[in-house]
Design a protein around this motif. Structure first.
Motif, PDB file in Angstrom:
ATOM      1  N   PRO A 110      35.113  32.863  33.984  1.00  0.00           N
ATOM      2  CA  PRO A 110      35.271  33.222  32.434  1.00  0.00           C
ATOM      3  C   PRO A 110      36.110  34.378  32.049  1.00  0.00           C
ATOM      4  CG  PRO A 110      33.031  33.897  33.239  1.00  0.00           C
ATOM      5  CD  PRO A 110      33.733  33.193  34.427  1.00  0.00           C
ATOM      6  N   GLN A 111      37.085  34.232  31.273  1.00  0.00           N
ATOM      7  CA  GLN A 111      37.910  35.214  30.692  1.00  0.00           C
ATOM      8  C   GLN A 111      37.525  36.164  29.623  1.00  0.00           C
ATOM      9  OE1 GLN A 111      40.900  35.887  32.328  1.00  0.00           O
ATOM     10  NE2 GLN A 111      40.021  34.160  33.890  1.00  0.00           N
ATOM     11  N   TRP A 112      37.740  37.388  29.293  1.00  0.00           N
ATOM     12  CA  TRP A 112      37.365  38.125  28.261  1.00  0.00           C
ATOM     13  C   TRP A 112      37.851  37.381  26.961  1.00  0.00           C
ATOM     14  CZ3 TRP A 112      34.139  41.586  28.083  1.00  0.00           C
ATOM     15  CH2 TRP A 112      33.782  42.559  29.155  1.00  0.00           C
ATOM     16  N   ARG A 113      38.868  36.694  26.746  1.00  0.00           N
ATOM     17  CA  ARG A 113      39.237  36.087  25.641  1.00  0.00           C
ATOM     18  C   ARG A 113      38.091  34.954  25.447  1.00  0.00           C
ATOM     19  NH1 ARG A 113      43.930  31.613  24.232  1.00  0.00           N
ATOM     20  NH2 ARG A 113      43.474  31.898  21.937  1.00  0.00           N
ATOM     21  N   GLU A 114      37.595  34.093  26.287  1.00  0.00           N
ATOM     22  CA  GLU A 114      36.602  33.202  26.105  1.00  0.00           C
ATOM     23  C   GLU A 114      35.233  33.836  25.799  1.00  0.00           C
ATOM     24  OE1 GLU A 114      34.542  29.471  25.826  1.00  0.00           O
ATOM     25  OE2 GLU A 114      36.754  29.837  25.711  1.00  0.00           O
ATOM     26  N   ALA A 115      35.004  34.881  26.405  1.00  0.00           N
ATOM     27  CA  ALA A 115      33.853  35.789  26.106  1.00  0.00           C
ATOM     28  C   ALA A 115      33.704  36.449  24.645  1.00  0.00           C
ATOM     29  CB  ALA A 115      33.513  36.986  27.195  1.00  0.00           C
ATOM     30  N   LEU A 116      34.698  36.948  24.411  1.00  0.00           N
ATOM     31  CA  LEU A 116      34.695  37.372  22.819  1.00  0.00           C
ATOM     32  C   LEU A 116      34.822  36.328  21.948  1.00  0.00           C
ATOM     33  CD1 LEU A 116      37.434  40.186  23.567  1.00  0.00           C
ATOM     34  CD2 LEU A 116      35.076  40.589  22.908  1.00  0.00           C
ATOM     35  N   ARG A 117      35.376  35.363  21.921  1.00  0.00           N
ATOM     36  CA  ARG A 117      35.421  34.108  21.234  1.00  0.00           C
ATOM     37  C   ARG A 117      33.770  33.484  21.087  1.00  0.00           C
ATOM     38  NH1 ARG A 117      35.954  28.655  22.654  1.00  0.00           N
ATOM     39  NH2 ARG A 117      36.313  27.334  21.184  1.00  0.00           N
ATOM     40  N   THR A 118      33.244  33.476  22.238  1.00  0.00           N
ATOM     41  CA  THR A 118      31.791  32.986  22.027  1.00  0.00           C
ATOM     42  C   THR A 118      30.985  34.060  21.506  1.00  0.00           C
ATOM     43  OG1 THR A 118      32.310  31.905  24.053  1.00  0.00           O
ATOM     44  CG2 THR A 118      29.910  32.133  23.652  1.00  0.00           C
ATOM     45  N   GLY A 119      31.197  35.196  21.812  1.00  0.00           N
ATOM     46  CA  GLY A 119      30.531  36.429  20.961  1.00  0.00           C
ATOM     47  C   GLY A 119      30.694  36.236  19.533  1.00  0.00           C
TER      48      GLY A 119
ATOM     49  N   VAL B 113      26.113  38.257  23.762  1.00  0.00           N
ATOM     50  CA  VAL B 113      26.767  37.184  24.164  1.00  0.00           C
ATOM     51  C   VAL B 113      27.960  37.333  24.905  1.00  0.00           C
ATOM     52  CG1 VAL B 113      27.942  35.078  23.127  1.00  0.00           C
ATOM     53  CG2 VAL B 113      25.603  35.718  22.261  1.00  0.00           C
ATOM     54  N   THR B 114      28.834  38.288  24.445  1.00  0.00           N
ATOM     55  CA  THR B 114      30.142  38.656  25.207  1.00  0.00           C
ATOM     56  C   THR B 114      29.678  39.134  26.600  1.00  0.00           C
ATOM     57  OG1 THR B 114      31.176  39.343  23.053  1.00  0.00           O
ATOM     58  CG2 THR B 114      32.127  39.993  25.082  1.00  0.00           C
ATOM     59  N   ILE B 115      28.912  39.925  26.732  1.00  0.00           N
ATOM     60  CA  ILE B 115      28.324  40.651  28.075  1.00  0.00           C
ATOM     61  C   ILE B 115      27.937  39.423  29.033  1.00  0.00           C
ATOM     62  CG2 ILE B 115      26.873  42.004  29.162  1.00  0.00           C
ATOM     63  CD1 ILE B 115      27.442  44.050  26.795  1.00  0.00           C
ATOM     64  N   GLY B 116      27.046  38.550  28.098  1.00  0.00           N
ATOM     65  CA  GLY B 116      26.355  37.345  28.864  1.00  0.00           C
ATOM     66  C   GLY B 116      27.386  36.436  29.480  1.00  0.00           C
ATOM     67  N   VAL B 117      28.258  36.355  28.776  1.00  0.00           N
ATOM     68  CA  VAL B 117      29.354  35.141  29.269  1.00  0.00           C
ATOM     69  C   VAL B 117      29.900  35.692  30.672  1.00  0.00           C
ATOM     70  CG1 VAL B 117      31.660  34.115  28.847  1.00  0.00           C
ATOM     71  CG2 VAL B 117      29.864  33.901  27.198  1.00  0.00           C
ATOM     72  N   MET B 118      30.286  36.901  30.377  1.00  0.00           N
ATOM     73  CA  MET B 118      31.129  37.640  31.612  1.00  0.00           C
ATOM     74  C   MET B 118      29.974  37.981  32.632  1.00  0.00           C
ATOM     75  SD  MET B 118      34.093  37.279  30.733  1.00  0.00           S
ATOM     76  CE  MET B 118      34.761  38.508  31.963  1.00  0.00           C
ATOM     77  N   LEU B 119      28.850  37.900  32.532  1.00  0.00           N
ATOM     78  CA  LEU B 119      28.102  38.362  33.600  1.00  0.00           C
ATOM     79  C   LEU B 119      27.309  36.874  34.186  1.00  0.00           C
ATOM     80  CD1 LEU B 119      26.148  41.320  32.415  1.00  0.00           C
ATOM     81  CD2 LEU B 119      27.813  41.196  34.143  1.00  0.00           C
ATOM     82  N   GLY B 120      27.596  35.869  33.483  1.00  0.00           N
ATOM     83  CA  GLY B 120      26.871  34.733  33.781  1.00  0.00           C
ATOM     84  C   GLY B 120      27.061  34.019  35.407  1.00  0.00           C
ATOM     85  N   ARG B 121      28.231  34.247  35.729  1.00  0.00           N
ATOM     86  CA  ARG B 121      28.694  33.947  36.899  1.00  0.00           C
ATOM     87  C   ARG B 121      27.860  34.712  38.126  1.00  0.00           C
ATOM     88  NH1 ARG B 121      33.962  33.168  39.614  1.00  0.00           N
ATOM     89  NH2 ARG B 121      32.614  32.487  41.211  1.00  0.00           N
ATOM     90  N   VAL B 122      27.526  36.259  37.757  1.00  0.00           N
ATOM     91  CA  VAL B 122      26.960  36.904  38.713  1.00  0.00           C
ATOM     92  C   VAL B 122      25.534  36.774  38.590  1.00  0.00           C
ATOM     93  CG1 VAL B 122      26.681  39.149  39.363  1.00  0.00           C
ATOM     94  CG2 VAL B 122      28.878  38.428  38.584  1.00  0.00           C
ATOM     95  N   LEU B 123      24.904  36.765  37.285  1.00  0.00           N
ATOM     96  CA  LEU B 123      23.565  36.892  37.051  1.00  0.00           C
ATOM     97  C   LEU B 123      22.996  35.448  37.330  1.00  0.00           C
ATOM     98  CD1 LEU B 123      23.534  39.242  34.248  1.00  0.00           C
ATOM     99  CD2 LEU B 123      23.037  39.884  36.789  1.00  0.00           C
ATOM    100  N   GLY B 124      23.697  34.526  36.740  1.00  0.00           N
ATOM    101  CA  GLY B 124      22.942  33.213  36.862  1.00  0.00           C
ATOM    102  C   GLY B 124      21.812  32.982  35.625  1.00  0.00           C
ATOM    103  N   THR B 125      20.929  31.963  35.622  1.00  0.00           N
ATOM    104  CA  THR B 125      19.843  31.738  34.561  1.00  0.00           C
ATOM    105  C   THR B 125      18.565  32.748  34.777  1.00  0.00           C
ATOM    106  OG1 THR B 125      18.948  30.190  35.822  1.00  0.00           O
ATOM    107  CG2 THR B 125      20.803  29.491  34.272  1.00  0.00           C
TER     108      THR B 125
END
Length: 190
Positions: A31-40, A147-159
């Motif tokens: 995930p890129q910051w742009r996608e995370a900000l857009r989702t947020g 949500v912005t943080i969640g998208v960026m942490l998603g790969r690391v933290l998982g569900t």
């Protein structure tokens, strides 16, 4: 509602969106910051609008339920909190298909689905006479950040982290409901 209650409520309302964002982030390759900000932004905007809708509906009903509004707020927050806790503790591990990209409509529908609780809370806040503009802005901002943080942490933290956040959010809602009930029962209106 005071600052602490508003902050706690906005945090609680954003935890289910955070959980969804962690899942979305986990589904993306990098995930890129742009996608995370857009989702947020999408989630935050929706999450700030839904309590306003609930508040408007609650204002219409307020004259009819003024004598037991604190019981209604307690019940609604308790039910939403318990549902969030149940979802967090459920064993159903839904596997999502790996996402190639997140379309606006997919994000909007997901954002709306995670904001239904905010609409119900908005209705409860109308019964209490809370400042809905401040509360809705706080919920929207908190959701944007989470949500912005969640998208960026998603790969690391998982569900797993998403489920824990939803559990904490449910507990916070139940505590807020109990505090509202205690305040009204301890200091009945004249």
């Amino acid at each position: 509602m005071n600052f602490a209650a508003t902050a706690a409520l906005s945090l609680a309302m954003s935890t289910d969106a955070f959980a969804a964002a962690v899942g979305k982030g986990a589904a993306l390759h990098k995930p890129q910051w742009r996608e995370a900000l857009r989702t947020g932004l999408i989630f935050g905007a929706i999450e700030s609008i839904t309590p306003l809708i609930g508040w408007a509906l609650g204002r219409v009903a307020a004259p009819y339920v003024a004598a037991w509004d604190h019981w209604l707020a307690f019940s609604l927050l308790g039910i939403i909190g318990m549902l969030m806790i149940r979802n967090a503790l459920s064993d159903a591990d839904e596997e999502e298909e790996p996402a190639r990209s997140h379309s606006f409509w997919v994000l909007a529908v997901t954002g709306f689905a995670t904001s239904i609780d905010a609409m119900v809370v908005g209705a409860g806040l109308a019964l209490l006479g809370a400042n809905i503009l401040v509360t809705a802005a706080a919920i929207g901002f908190s959701t944007f950040v989470m949500v912005t943080i969640g998208v960026m942490l998603g790969r690391v933290l998982g569900t797993v982290a998403g489920r824990r956040a939803e559990l904490v959010g449910g507990l916070i809602l139940i505590v807020i409901g109990c505090l509202i009930l205690y305040e009204h029962l301890g200091h009945p209106a004249s």
